[in-house]
Enzyme design. Structure first.
Site, PDB file in Angstrom:
ATOM      1  CG  LEU A   1       6.574   1.167   1.655  1.00  0.00           C
ATOM      2  CD1 LEU A   1       5.994   1.544   0.298  1.00  0.00           C
ATOM      3  CD2 LEU A   1       7.695   0.146   1.498  1.00  0.00           C
TER       4      LEU A   1
ATOM      5  N   GLY B   1       0.844  -1.190   0.000  1.00  0.00           N
ATOM      6  CA  GLY B   1       0.000   0.000   0.000  1.00  0.00           C
ATOM      7  C   GLY B   1       0.874   1.233   0.000  1.00  0.00           C
TER       8      GLY B   1
HETATM    9 NI    NI Z   1       2.510   3.309   5.735  1.00  0.00          NI
END
Ligand code: NI
Length: 171
Positions: free
Chosen positions: A94, A46
């Site tokens: 991330l 995502g």
């Molecule tokens: Ni995230």
């Protein structure tokens, strides 16, 4: 184009993003293509627009990691409308690379969002998809997954990140 991922510490990650009001434009289509590309290169399931420094309520999800085109999802101006049950598992982001934490989440989650054409839809996901709906929608409101762990664990993680920042290993 592949965008670099913005890391924890950048205020864009903790700011509510702007709602999208124009749909089906060439810019939006290009931007969504770039978001998927950036997500795949970063090996995420995502990605939210603020993570590439763009403060707009847009997220992309693909729990198959590029294996199954049917799993490609675009969420524009999403809101969580229903949650049920419980799951516990590791979650990462991330924008906080190198760290993963146990996070309790609902097991089944319904999100309401707009598609690229501005049409409203609702979708229910379980397990990893439910987690992705919550994680990415949170991003668009300036919330990171570490707001869902204990204050003790969060402080420890922030201290570790500060060390990395001072060593020049975090930017
Ligand atoms: Ni995230």
């Amino acid at each position: 184009m592949v965008y670099p991922i913005v890391k924890f510490g950048n205020p864009v990650l903790e700011t509510e993003a702007e709602e999208v009001r124009e749909f089906d434009t060439p810019e939006l289509h290009t931007f969504l293509g770039d978001m998927f590309e950036s997500m795949y290169v970063a090996k995420g399931v995502g990605l939210a627009a603020p993570q590439i420094g763009v403060s707009r309520k847009i997220a992309v999800i693909d729990v198959s990691n590029g294996e199954n085109p049917a799993d490609k999802l675009v969420l524009i101006n999403p809101t969580i409308v229903k949650t049920e049950g419980k799951q516990e598992g590791e979650e990462g982001c991330l924008s906080i690379p190198g760290f993963r934490e146990q996070v309790k989440r609902p097991k089944r989650v319904t999100v309401q969002a707009l598609n690229v054409k501005g049409e409203k839809f609702e979708m229910t996901g379980e397990d990893l998809l439910a987690r992705a709906f919550l994680h990415e929608t949170d991003h668009l409101y300036g919330r990171l997954y570490i707001t869902h762990i204990s204050a003790l664990k969060r402080d420890l993680l922030k201290r570790k990140i500060k060390k990395l920042q001072r060593a020049g290993d975090w930017d």
